[in-house]
Design a protein around this motif. Structure first.
Motif, PDB file in Angstrom:
ATOM      1  N   GLU A   1     -14.429 -46.615  -8.859  1.00 12.76           N
ATOM      2  CA  GLU A   1     -15.173 -47.954  -9.025  1.00 12.76           C
ATOM      3  C   GLU A   1     -16.049 -47.245  -8.105  1.00 12.76           C
ATOM      4  O   GLU A   1     -15.903 -46.894  -6.604  1.00 12.76           O
ATOM      5  N   VAL A   2     -17.285 -47.429  -7.983  1.00 13.09           N
ATOM      6  CA  VAL A   2     -18.560 -46.991  -7.208  1.00 13.09           C
ATOM      7  C   VAL A   2     -18.366 -48.111  -5.932  1.00 13.09           C
ATOM      8  O   VAL A   2     -18.196 -48.865  -6.023  1.00 13.09           O
ATOM      9  N   ASN A   3     -18.800 -47.318  -4.953  1.00 10.04           N
ATOM     10  CA  ASN A   3     -18.803 -47.663  -3.381  1.00 10.04           C
ATOM     11  C   ASN A   3     -20.234 -48.619  -3.217  1.00 10.04           C
ATOM     12  O   ASN A   3     -21.146 -47.780  -3.270  1.00 10.04           O
ATOM     13  N   THR A   4     -20.323 -49.789  -3.393  1.00 10.09           N
ATOM     14  CA  THR A   4     -21.924 -49.834  -3.248  1.00 10.09           C
ATOM     15  C   THR A   4     -22.239 -49.317  -1.427  1.00 10.09           C
ATOM     16  O   THR A   4     -23.379 -49.258  -1.665  1.00 10.09           O
ATOM     17  N   THR A   5     -21.347 -49.910  -0.854  1.00  6.94           N
ATOM     18  CA  THR A   5     -21.662 -49.467   0.282  1.00  6.94           C
ATOM     19  C   THR A   5     -22.141 -47.787   0.852  1.00  6.94           C
ATOM     20  O   THR A   5     -22.524 -47.506   2.105  1.00  6.94           O
ATOM     21  N   ALA A   6     -21.692 -46.588   0.014  1.00  9.97           N
ATOM     22  CA  ALA A   6     -21.871 -45.994   0.003  1.00  9.97           C
ATOM     23  C   ALA A   6     -22.538 -44.930  -0.874  1.00  9.97           C
ATOM     24  O   ALA A   6     -23.035 -43.715  -1.027  1.00  9.97           O
ATOM     25  N   ILE A   7     -23.756 -45.738  -1.370  1.00  8.59           N
ATOM     26  CA  ILE A   7     -24.785 -45.449  -2.014  1.00  8.59           C
ATOM     27  C   ILE A   7     -25.070 -44.276  -2.107  1.00  8.59           C
ATOM     28  O   ILE A   7     -26.271 -45.066  -0.956  1.00  8.59           O
ATOM     29  N   THR A   8     -25.901 -43.147  -2.092  1.00 10.26           N
ATOM     30  CA  THR A   8     -26.533 -42.323  -0.930  1.00 10.26           C
ATOM     31  C   THR A   8     -27.792 -41.650  -2.079  1.00 10.26           C
ATOM     32  O   THR A   8     -28.150 -42.064  -3.357  1.00 10.26           O
ATOM     33  N   GLU A   9     -29.618 -42.065  -1.590  1.00  3.99           N
ATOM     34  CA  GLU A   9     -30.467 -41.600  -1.362  1.00  3.99           C
ATOM     35  C   GLU A   9     -30.931 -39.480  -1.729  1.00  3.99           C
ATOM     36  O   GLU A   9     -29.713 -39.288  -0.496  1.00  3.99           O
ATOM     37  N   PHE A  10     -30.148 -39.132  -3.091  1.00  7.91           N
ATOM     38  CA  PHE A  10     -29.750 -37.576  -2.899  1.00  7.91           C
ATOM     39  C   PHE A  10     -31.517 -37.221  -4.728  1.00  7.91           C
ATOM     40  O   PHE A  10     -31.943 -37.808  -5.224  1.00  7.91           O
ATOM     41  N   PRO A  11     -31.204 -36.147  -3.864  1.00 12.14           N
ATOM     42  CA  PRO A  11     -33.345 -35.575  -4.533  1.00 12.14           C
ATOM     43  C   PRO A  11     -33.041 -35.384  -6.109  1.00 12.14           C
ATOM     44  O   PRO A  11     -31.495 -34.646  -5.599  1.00 12.14           O
ATOM     45  N   LEU A  12     -33.636 -35.072  -7.559  1.00 16.71           N
ATOM     46  CA  LEU A  12     -33.680 -34.892  -8.332  1.00 16.71           C
ATOM     47  C   LEU A  12     -33.366 -33.795  -8.017  1.00 16.71           C
ATOM     48  O   LEU A  12     -32.102 -32.809  -9.054  1.00 16.71           O
ATOM     49  N   THR A  13     -34.121 -32.285  -7.680  1.00 11.35           N
ATOM     50  CA  THR A  13     -33.670 -31.015  -7.451  1.00 11.35           C
ATOM     51  C   THR A  13     -34.206 -31.080  -6.405  1.00 11.35           C
ATOM     52  O   THR A  13     -33.906 -31.801  -5.568  1.00 11.35           O
ATOM     53  N   ASP A  14     -33.258 -29.796  -5.986  1.00 14.39           N
ATOM     54  CA  ASP A  14     -33.389 -29.543  -4.660  1.00 14.39           C
ATOM     55  C   ASP A  14     -32.112 -30.038  -3.374  1.00 14.39           C
ATOM     56  O   ASP A  14     -32.550 -29.511  -2.520  1.00 14.39           O
ATOM     57  N   GLY A  15     -30.914 -30.695  -3.919  1.00 14.80           N
ATOM     58  CA  GLY A  15     -30.537 -30.965  -2.998  1.00 14.80           C
ATOM     59  C   GLY A  15     -29.727 -30.934  -2.783  1.00 14.80           C
ATOM     60  O   GLY A  15     -29.180 -29.210  -3.288  1.00 14.80           O
ATOM     61  N   GLN A  16     -28.805 -30.791  -1.622  1.00 14.22           N
ATOM     62  CA  GLN A  16     -27.660 -30.091  -0.896  1.00 14.22           C
ATOM     63  C   GLN A  16     -25.826 -30.752  -0.940  1.00 14.22           C
ATOM     64  O   GLN A  16     -26.596 -32.049  -0.481  1.00 14.22           O
ATOM     65  N   ALA A  17     -25.290 -30.302  -1.639  1.00 12.13           N
ATOM     66  CA  ALA A  17     -23.961 -31.313  -1.290  1.00 12.13           C
ATOM     67  C   ALA A  17     -23.479 -29.901  -0.245  1.00 12.13           C
ATOM     68  O   ALA A  17     -23.314 -28.937  -0.377  1.00 12.13           O
ATOM     69  N   THR A  18     -22.695 -30.626   0.612  1.00  4.73           N
ATOM     70  CA  THR A  18     -21.424 -30.594   1.175  1.00  4.73           C
ATOM     71  C   THR A  18     -19.896 -30.619   1.126  1.00  4.73           C
ATOM     72  O   THR A  18     -20.438 -31.953   1.395  1.00  4.73           O
ATOM     73  N   VAL A  19     -18.805 -29.988   0.935  1.00  7.07           N
ATOM     74  CA  VAL A  19     -17.893 -30.264   0.859  1.00  7.07           C
ATOM     75  C   VAL A  19     -16.778 -29.891   1.789  1.00  7.07           C
ATOM     76  O   VAL A  19     -17.019 -28.748   2.322  1.00  7.07           O
ATOM     77  N   LYS A  20     -15.941 -30.151   2.580  1.00  2.33           N
ATOM     78  CA  LYS A  20     -15.105 -29.709   4.066  1.00  2.33           C
ATOM     79  C   LYS A  20     -13.674 -29.777   2.632  1.00  2.33           C
ATOM     80  O   LYS A  20     -13.031 -30.277   1.788  1.00  2.33           O
ATOM     81  N   VAL A  21     -13.199 -28.132   1.925  1.00  2.00           N
ATOM     82  CA  VAL A  21     -12.222 -28.025   1.753  1.00  2.00           C
ATOM     83  C   VAL A  21     -11.046 -27.466   2.801  1.00  2.00           C
ATOM     84  O   VAL A  21     -11.610 -26.652   4.160  1.00  2.00           O
ATOM     85  N   GLY A  22      -9.921 -28.020   3.234  1.00  7.18           N
ATOM     86  CA  GLY A  22      -9.573 -27.375   3.970  1.00  7.18           C
ATOM     87  C   GLY A  22      -8.227 -26.140   3.955  1.00  7.18           C
ATOM     88  O   GLY A  22      -8.129 -26.288   5.044  1.00  7.18           O
ATOM     89  N   HIS A  23      -7.877 -26.078   2.977  1.00 10.79           N
ATOM     90  CA  HIS A  23      -6.925 -24.589   3.008  1.00 10.79           C
ATOM     91  C   HIS A  23      -7.093 -24.617   0.961  1.00 10.79           C
ATOM     92  O   HIS A  23      -7.007 -25.553   0.389  1.00 10.79           O
TER      93      HIS A  23
END
Length: 183
Positions: free
Chosen positions: A50-72
């Motif tokens: 389900e969409v989390n309406t409190t966590a909608i983030t403005e994100f650029p169409l191009t040249d965006g950066q996503a960061t993910v933490k990988v535990g292992h």
């Protein structure tokens, strides 16, 4: 042990437990829509469909950066986009090779995101999905809710959140430890 100290100790264990369930993968930026560790293997969004309406983030169409933490784990991170979870997700980034030792405490990995590859347009709202394929057989899913903006607008506003979940958990653990020490 008095009830205040018992509560404080249980409080610390609760947050340590939460941070350990969050250890496999977690969006750092943009923020994830939900982290359902029990159902993280269920597509498309690891049980948080389900969409989390409190966590909608403005994100650029191009040249965006996503960061993910990988535990292992050793494998690959994929990034996909769709207008909603019922649509077909399309790749929006190069695959990211992952090799994080089990006892390392995790690692943050960043990918360049181009949402136009999936047909997104400025003003659209959609879902950024990450899939971690560990060892080629274990799939873990997580999603983030986005509102697509032009890159200049996104850069002017910067990131919507300065602190990730891990930082907040460490702050709470530190504060709780301080309270216990002063009881």
């Amino acid at each position: 042990m008095n009830s205040s100290k018992t509560f404080a100790v249980l409080f610390i264990f609760f947050f340590v437990l939460i941070s350990s369930t969050n250890a496999h993968i977690a969006f750092v930026n943009p923020p994830f829509r939900g982290n359902d560790a029990v159902n993280s293997k269920i597509p498309p969004c690891g049980g948080s469909n389900e969409v989390n309406t409190t966590a909608i983030t403005e994100f650029p169409l191009t040249d965006g950066q996503a960061t993910v933490k990988v535990g292992h784990g050793t494998g690959v991170l994929l990034f996909n986009y769709a207008p909603d979870v019922n649509s077909t997700f399309q790749s929006v980034a190069d695959n990211v090779t992952v090799d994080v030792p089990h006892d390392s405490g995790g690692k943050q990995l960043t990918a360049s995101i181009n949402l136009s590859k999936a047909g997104a347009k400025i003003g659209d709202q959609g879902v950024l999905q990450t899939i971690f394929i560990d060892g080629g057989v274990n799939f873990t899913y997580q999603c983030a809710d986005l509102k697509i903006v032009d890159a200049k607008s996104a850069n002017a506003k910067s990131a919507s959140s300065v602190f990730g979940i891990s930082e907040v958990a460490y702050l709470i653990i530190g504060l709780t430890s301080f309270v216990i020490a002063n009881l």
